[in-house]
Enzyme design. Structure first.
Site, short mmCIF file in Angstrom:
data_model
loop_
_atom_site.label_atom_id
_atom_site.label_comp_id
_atom_site.label_asym_id
_atom_site.label_seq_id
_atom_site.Cartn_x
_atom_site.Cartn_y
_atom_site.Cartn_z
N ASP A 32 0.85 -1.20 0.00
CA ASP A 32 0.00 0.00 0.00
C ASP A 32 0.88 1.24 0.00
O ASP A 32 1.85 1.33 0.75
CB ASP A 32 -0.93 -0.02 1.23
N THR A 35 -1.90 6.40 0.78
CA THR A 35 -2.41 7.70 0.34
C THR A 35 -3.33 8.26 1.43
O THR A 35 -3.51 7.64 2.49
CB THR A 35 -3.23 7.56 -0.95
N GLU A 83 -7.11 4.73 -6.91
CA GLU A 83 -7.80 5.95 -6.54
C GLU A 83 -9.27 5.65 -6.78
O GLU A 83 -9.65 5.17 -7.85
CB GLU A 83 -7.33 7.12 -7.41
N THR A 133 -15.19 -2.36 -10.54
CA THR A 133 -16.44 -1.73 -10.15
C THR A 133 -17.53 -1.96 -11.21
O THR A 133 -17.21 -2.15 -12.39
CB THR A 133 -16.22 -0.22 -9.98
N ASP A 134 -18.79 -1.85 -10.77
CA ASP A 134 -19.89 -1.92 -11.74
C ASP A 134 -19.98 -0.63 -12.57
O ASP A 134 -20.68 -0.60 -13.58
CB ASP A 134 -21.23 -2.19 -11.04
N GLU A 135 -19.25 0.41 -12.15
CA GLU A 135 -19.35 1.69 -12.86
C GLU A 135 -18.78 1.61 -14.28
O GLU A 135 -19.05 2.47 -15.11
CB GLU A 135 -18.65 2.80 -12.06
N TYR A 158 -12.88 8.26 -13.28
CA TYR A 158 -12.66 7.08 -12.43
C TYR A 158 -13.07 5.80 -13.15
O TYR A 158 -12.28 4.86 -13.27
CB TYR A 158 -13.44 7.22 -11.12
N LYS A 162 -10.85 2.53 -14.46
CA LYS A 162 -11.09 1.14 -14.02
C LYS A 162 -11.42 0.26 -15.23
O LYS A 162 -10.98 -0.89 -15.31
CB LYS A 162 -12.22 1.08 -12.99
N VAL A 214 -27.10 16.65 -0.75
CA VAL A 214 -27.59 15.60 -1.65
C VAL A 214 -27.48 16.14 -3.07
O VAL A 214 -28.00 17.22 -3.37
CB VAL A 214 -29.05 15.23 -1.31
N ARG A 290 -23.57 16.15 -9.51
CA ARG A 290 -22.22 15.76 -9.99
C ARG A 290 -22.24 15.82 -11.51
O ARG A 290 -23.18 15.29 -12.14
CB ARG A 290 -21.95 14.35 -9.50
P1 NAD Z 1 -9.95 3.26 -0.88
O1 NAD Z 1 -9.80 4.56 -1.60
O2 NAD Z 1 -10.65 3.23 0.43
O3 NAD Z 1 -8.51 2.60 -0.63
C1 NAD Z 1 -7.55 2.53 -1.64
C2 NAD Z 1 -6.26 2.00 -1.03
O4 NAD Z 1 -5.31 1.87 -2.10
C3 NAD Z 1 -5.66 2.94 0.01
O5 NAD Z 1 -5.17 2.20 1.11
C4 NAD Z 1 -4.51 3.60 -0.76
O6 NAD Z 1 -3.43 4.00 0.07
C5 NAD Z 1 -4.11 2.49 -1.72
N1 NAD Z 1 -3.46 3.06 -2.92
C6 NAD Z 1 -3.90 4.08 -3.69
N2 NAD Z 1 -3.02 4.32 -4.67
C7 NAD Z 1 -2.01 3.42 -4.52
C8 NAD Z 1 -0.82 3.15 -5.24
N3 NAD Z 1 -0.47 3.88 -6.30
N4 NAD Z 1 -0.03 2.14 -4.82
C9 NAD Z 1 -0.38 1.40 -3.74
N5 NAD Z 1 -1.47 1.62 -3.00
C10 NAD Z 1 -2.29 2.61 -3.40
O7 NAD Z 1 -10.64 2.30 -1.94
P2 NAD Z 1 -11.73 1.15 -1.68
O8 NAD Z 1 -13.04 1.77 -1.58
O9 NAD Z 1 -11.23 0.24 -0.62
O10 NAD Z 1 -11.65 0.39 -3.08
C11 NAD Z 1 -10.80 -0.73 -3.29
C12 NAD Z 1 -10.96 -1.24 -4.69
O11 NAD Z 1 -12.33 -1.60 -4.91
C13 NAD Z 1 -10.62 -0.22 -5.76
O12 NAD Z 1 -9.96 -0.89 -6.80
C14 NAD Z 1 -11.96 0.30 -6.22
O13 NAD Z 1 -11.91 0.74 -7.56
C15 NAD Z 1 -12.83 -0.93 -6.05
N6 NAD Z 1 -14.25 -0.64 -5.82
C16 NAD Z 1 -14.65 0.08 -4.72
C17 NAD Z 1 -16.00 0.31 -4.50
C18 NAD Z 1 -16.50 1.05 -3.29
O14 NAD Z 1 -17.73 1.20 -3.15
N7 NAD Z 1 -15.66 1.51 -2.38
C19 NAD Z 1 -16.94 -0.16 -5.41
C20 NAD Z 1 -16.50 -0.87 -6.52
C21 NAD Z 1 -15.16 -1.13 -6.70
#
Ligand code: NAD
Length: 352
Positions: A32, A35, A83, A133-135, A158, A162, A214, A290
């Site tokens: 990690d 960030t 991100e 993600t589903d996005e 974003y 992805k 909202v 947004r």
């Molecule tokens: P988050 O933003 O909470 O956490 C991201 C983590 O990745 C952090 O710990 C950050 O330090 C680390 N990180 C970021 N850039 C980095 C880099 N360059 N090198 C190493 N580490 C890095 O994200 P999340 O919500 O836990 O999402 C995790 C994954 O799930 C992502 O791939 C996201 O696209 C996917 N996702 C999330 C959601 C959601 O609802 N949160 C939904 C669909 C998919």
């Protein structure tokens, strides 16, 4: 297994690490970059467990990633680092391209190098699991569900980053034979989510008697997946997912954003009543939408249920109650974030 998991100090990654340490014999190397979105505290007891190792490194740093593969010789990769906030991707897409696209490319190249050095069962069983993600599927109208074969139509920086990373994963299997599996999930919620995202932002603003912003009319619809349910599904996918396949993971909980906010207000009035603040519903404030806001996401997760017998355990009502309880009980976790790293300001509005 020894897993190399990226982004394990983030919201979903930390839930996976906690699940792995609590409920399995696997060990995990957590790579990690730490960030703004990362938190070691989110790891709880797993943080000091000998089966968990934290490596501070950037997934886009090929030398550091190569070193991690060489040192730890993982049996599988779970790639979550990204991100992840759509609003931030509107303000600054560069970081999203760098981490989500370039970072995934580097992870794939180094995984391929590692996998090519394996033989026998180790090579056969190796998996690169990409969490997405589903996005990537774009926006739905009133009807229909995203399936695994729904065409990609990402609309935000974003989701485009992805979607691009998903395509790289697919190509690395088809071209180089790297054994990958991918999952695409809906909106997660639960403990340890950075309070820039809808649910924790609303809980904390409601607690502090601040406006509850909202977007638009609050009519956008999302499917909500409790993060611990997601963590279980992810583990099944890396253990049992078929090579080259993708699996949709959803909460089977579609809600309009405004209904989510009303549900939070009701829970807050019940669990943290405050005479000075009054009914939290009065704090709701509609703000400019947004840019490019997708109308509706909904997931068909029949495939993962059919193949692994997975279904979400939480309903939205049970999961949201647990989530509100967690934020009320864990000010130590979010207090520093709210007073420093992120104070709840509007992101990604373009014109505001
Ligand atoms: P988050 O933003 O909470 O956490 C991201 C983590 O990745 C952090 O710990 C950050 O330090 C680390 N990180 C970021 N850039 C980095 C880099 N360059 N090198 C190493 N580490 C890095 O994200 P999340 O919500 O836990 O999402 C995790 C994954 O799930 C992502 O791939 C996201 O696209 C996917 N996702 C999330 C959601 C959601 O609802 N949160 C939904 C669909 C998919």
């Amino acid at each position: 297994m020894r897993l190399l998991l990226t982004g394990g100090c983030g919201f979903i990654g930390s839930a996976v690490v906690r699940h792995l340490i609590r409920n399995t014999d696997h060990s995990v190397v957590n790579l990690d970059k730490m960030t703004y979105a990362a938190s070691e505290d989110a790891l709880e007891a797993a943080r000091h467990d000998p089966r968990h190792i934290l490596v501070r490194a950037d997934v886009a740093d090929a030398a550091a990633v190569r070193q991690a593969f060489a040192t730890w010789q993982p049996d599988a990769v779970m790639h979550l680092a990204a991100e992840s906030h759509v609003d931030r991707s509107i303000d600054g897409p560069g970081e999203f391209i760098q981490t989500n696209l370039v970072g995934t490319f580097v992870m794939l190249q180094e995984a391929l190098r590692h996998w090519r050095g394996l033989s026998g069962e180790a090579a056969k069983n190796f998996r690169f699991h990409h969490i997405s993600t589903d996005e990537v599927f774009g926006s739905l109208g009133e009807d229909g569900l995203f399936r695994e074969d729904t065409p990609y139509a990402p609309n935000s920086p974003y989701s485009a980053s992805k979607a691009g990373s998903d395509h790289l994963v697919r190509a690395w299997t088809h071209t180089y034979g790297l054994p990958t599996v991918a999952t695409n999930c809906s909106n997660n919620y639960g403990p340890c989510q950075f309070p820039e995202k809808l649910i924790p932002l609303m809980i904390l603003n409601a607690l502090e008697g601040k406006p509850l912003p909202v977007y638009g009319a609050g009519a956008n619809i999302r499917d909500w997946l409790y993060v611990d349910d997601h963590a279980e599904a992810l583990l099944l996918a890396v253990e049992r997912g078929r090579i080259g396949e993708s699996y949709n993971i959803g909460g089977i909980n579609e809600r309009k954003n405004i209904d989510v906010v009303h549900a939070i207000c009701e829970l807050m009035d019940e669990m943290a009543p405050d005479a000075e603040i009054g009914p939290r519903g009065n704090l709701i404030a509609f703000v400019s939408d947004r840019p490019g806001h997708d109308q509706r996401y909904a997931i068909d997760c029949a495939k993962i249920e059919r193949e692994f017998g997975w279904r979400p355990r939480e309903t939205f009502e049970t999961g949201l109650r647990k989530t509100v309880r967690w934020y009320l009980d864990n000010q130590a976790w979010w207090g520093d974030i709210r007073s420093g790293r992120y104070r709840g300001e509007r992101l990604g509005a373009l014109t505001d």
